[in-house]
Design an enzyme around this catalytic site. Sequence first.
Site, mmCIF file in Angstrom:
data_model
loop_
_atom_site.group_PDB
_atom_site.id
_atom_site.type_symbol
_atom_site.label_atom_id
_atom_site.label_comp_id
_atom_site.label_asym_id
_atom_site.label_seq_id
_atom_site.Cartn_x
_atom_site.Cartn_y
_atom_site.Cartn_z
ATOM 1 N N HIS A 182 28.541 37.913 33.187
ATOM 2 C CA HIS A 182 29.345 37.956 34.429
ATOM 3 C C HIS A 182 28.547 38.593 35.580
ATOM 4 O O HIS A 182 28.461 38.042 36.670
ATOM 5 C CB HIS A 182 30.621 38.753 34.128
ATOM 6 C CG HIS A 182 31.523 38.974 35.288
ATOM 7 N ND1 HIS A 182 32.222 37.946 35.887
ATOM 8 C CD2 HIS A 182 31.862 40.094 35.975
ATOM 9 C CE1 HIS A 182 32.952 38.437 36.890
ATOM 10 N NE2 HIS A 182 32.743 39.740 36.960
HETATM 11 C C1 HEM Z 1 30.518 46.226 37.018
HETATM 12 C C2 HEM Z 1 30.001 45.105 37.299
HETATM 13 C C3 HEM Z 1 30.722 43.915 37.861
HETATM 14 C C4 HEM Z 1 30.288 43.180 38.925
HETATM 15 C C5 HEM Z 1 29.020 43.407 39.737
HETATM 16 C C6 HEM Z 1 31.256 42.124 39.133
HETATM 17 C C7 HEM Z 1 31.189 41.184 40.134
HETATM 18 C C8 HEM Z 1 32.128 40.220 40.398
HETATM 19 C C9 HEM Z 1 32.087 39.289 41.501
HETATM 20 C C10 HEM Z 1 30.993 39.229 42.545
HETATM 21 C C11 HEM Z 1 33.174 38.488 41.422
HETATM 22 C C12 HEM Z 1 33.561 37.348 42.380
HETATM 23 C C13 HEM Z 1 33.117 36.024 41.806
HETATM 24 C C14 HEM Z 1 33.606 34.881 42.641
HETATM 25 O O1 HEM Z 1 34.545 35.043 43.418
HETATM 26 O O2 HEM Z 1 33.067 33.750 42.510
HETATM 27 C C15 HEM Z 1 33.936 38.903 40.265
HETATM 28 C C16 HEM Z 1 35.106 38.328 39.838
HETATM 29 C C17 HEM Z 1 35.822 38.728 38.738
HETATM 30 N N1 HEM Z 1 35.493 39.755 37.872
HETATM 31 FE FE1 HEM Z 1 33.871 40.979 38.035
HETATM 32 N N2 HEM Z 1 32.240 42.225 38.196
HETATM 33 C C18 HEM Z 1 31.959 43.311 37.389
HETATM 34 C C19 HEM Z 1 32.709 43.738 36.320
HETATM 35 C C20 HEM Z 1 33.873 43.130 35.849
HETATM 36 C C21 HEM Z 1 34.614 43.538 34.680
HETATM 37 C C22 HEM Z 1 34.217 44.701 33.788
HETATM 38 C C23 HEM Z 1 35.670 42.698 34.556
HETATM 39 C C24 HEM Z 1 36.751 42.666 33.512
HETATM 40 C C25 HEM Z 1 36.764 43.316 32.394
HETATM 41 C C26 HEM Z 1 35.607 41.747 35.640
HETATM 42 C C27 HEM Z 1 36.501 40.723 35.859
HETATM 43 C C28 HEM Z 1 36.460 39.826 36.884
HETATM 44 C C29 HEM Z 1 37.439 38.762 37.106
HETATM 45 C C30 HEM Z 1 38.655 38.476 36.243
HETATM 46 C C31 HEM Z 1 37.043 38.092 38.275
HETATM 47 C C32 HEM Z 1 37.720 36.903 38.933
HETATM 48 C C33 HEM Z 1 36.998 35.658 38.476
HETATM 49 C C34 HEM Z 1 37.837 34.801 37.603
HETATM 50 O O3 HEM Z 1 39.066 34.970 37.573
HETATM 51 O O4 HEM Z 1 37.267 33.919 36.907
HETATM 52 N N3 HEM Z 1 34.495 42.037 36.414
HETATM 53 N N4 HEM Z 1 33.277 39.959 39.653
#
Ligand code: HEM
Length: 223
Positions: A182
């Site tokens: 991710h």
């Molecule tokens: C700590 C480092 C993390 C970074 C740098 C990060 C970064 C991002 C970014 C940039 C997005 C937007 C993507 C888009 O809109 O195309 C996103 C979406 C998301 N992230 Fe993270 N994330 C991190 C950790 C996590 C963790 C630990 C979780 C859950 C356990 C998580 C769950 C999600 C979810 C559910 C979305 C929405 C995308 C979807 O529903 O498919 N993220 N993240």
Amino acid sequence: MTAYDVEPGDSVHPGDPVTVDRYTTGARANHWITATCLVLLALSGLALFSPWLYFITAMFGGGQTTRAIHPWIGVVLFFSFAGLFIRFWRANLWKAEDGTWLARLRDVLSAHEVRLPEVGKYNAGQKAVFWLMSILIIVLISSGLVMWDQYFYGYTTIEQKRVAVLVHSMAAITIICVWIVHVYAAIWVRGTIGAMTRGQVTGGWAWRHHRKWLRELVGGKSS
Ligand code: HEM
């Protein structure tokens, strides 16, 4: 000034880039709380997982406090992720174009975007990460509760606790791998991090990576 007035060497300001709203402040706060919890859980969990990593307990105030707070951070993560789930599950439902996108993974990895179908708010890779995280978090919280002896000692047998330890460890290692994918994807696809920090992406980013979503937004049918 018209294009005819521009002489070679003149500096022309092309204007501000088009920006597109992708996440509300609430959604971003919800995301970063979840992310912080997962990092803390991974660190405290690894500290309890192997004597080689026991030194990490110093970050949490020693072995006993690490053991005491790890499950509570898990509870916060569970509810925080539930918030993300409620916000995003609908946009992560599988669509016909996702199968085509996945079948052309080679083109995704070699950045031949012209050969890919137009996708909505999320592509098949993001959807796979979303559903994997959802399943793994349910497995982690349920196996965690089985071993949370401080409150639930009498509710489960020793055999059940043994199975729970194994399932919990395997799910934890898997979710750390999913999380690495991710974060790698968020950094690798330039302009994506801004979606979760500023809440906005450029029009070019949306056109290039999520054209169907952009068309829906422009057509007034927000996903
Ligand atoms: C700590 C480092 C993390 C970074 C740098 C990060 C970064 C991002 C970014 C940039 C997005 C937007 C993507 C888009 O809109 O195309 C996103 C979406 C998301 N992230 Fe993270 N994330 C991190 C950790 C996590 C963790 C630990 C979780 C859950 C356990 C998580 C769950 C999600 C979810 C559910 C979305 C929405 C995308 C979807 O529903 O498919 N993220 N993240």
